[in-house]
Design a protein around this motif. Structure first.
Motif: not given
Length: 143
Positions: A104, A120-125
């Motif tokens: 990104r 992405d894991h739980e909204g974290e890139p």
């Protein structure tokens, strides 16, 4: 189908190592230096009667070589050999059911060499690390 990844922190950046490469996580010390080794090779370490090459991830990313005190390492296997990859922290093993996406934002030269995408894991890139490329080290060392 979910793929498993180990969440680690390297140089302050949270990243993912594919669990298929990971054998264990250990604390290591007494790393023996190797004369004429590339800067990203911190030295050798004995683990359960096996000698492993220790990879200094900070040096591989273009930073200063780390000290030889006690370190946390992820033991990985690449091409039939074991390596200790130094990390700042180990978080958890997670299952992620997605294909890596493009970056990104621009990455530093070091991360651009070793990251293959973002998951992405739980909204974290999180950056997905190419373990074999990390072992090989910077491009100017490979040859």
């Amino acid at each position: 189908m979910n793929d498993l990844y180990l969440i680690v922190e390297i140089a302050g950046q949270r990243a993912l190592l594919p669990a298929a490469f990971v054998e264990s996580v250990v604390e290591i010390e007494d790393i023996a230096p190797v004369p004429c080794a590339p800067p990203h090779v911190l030295g050798l370490f004995a683990l359960r009667s096996r000698v492993l090459t220790v990879i200094d991830t900070i040096a591989a990313l273009g930073g200063e070589r780390g000290a030889r005190g006690e370190k946390q390492a992820v033991i990985v296997h690449v091409d039939g050999h074991l390596y200790g990859v130094l990390v700042d922290d180990v978080d958890d093993v997670v299952a992620i059911d997605a294909a890596p996406s493009q970056f990104r934002a621009p990455l530093s030269a070091g991360w651009a060499r070793y990251a293959t995408g973002v998951l992405d894991h739980e909204g974290e890139p999180l950056l997905l690390v190419d373990v074999a490329a990390l072992i090989a080290g910077p491009l100017d060392m490979a040859a």
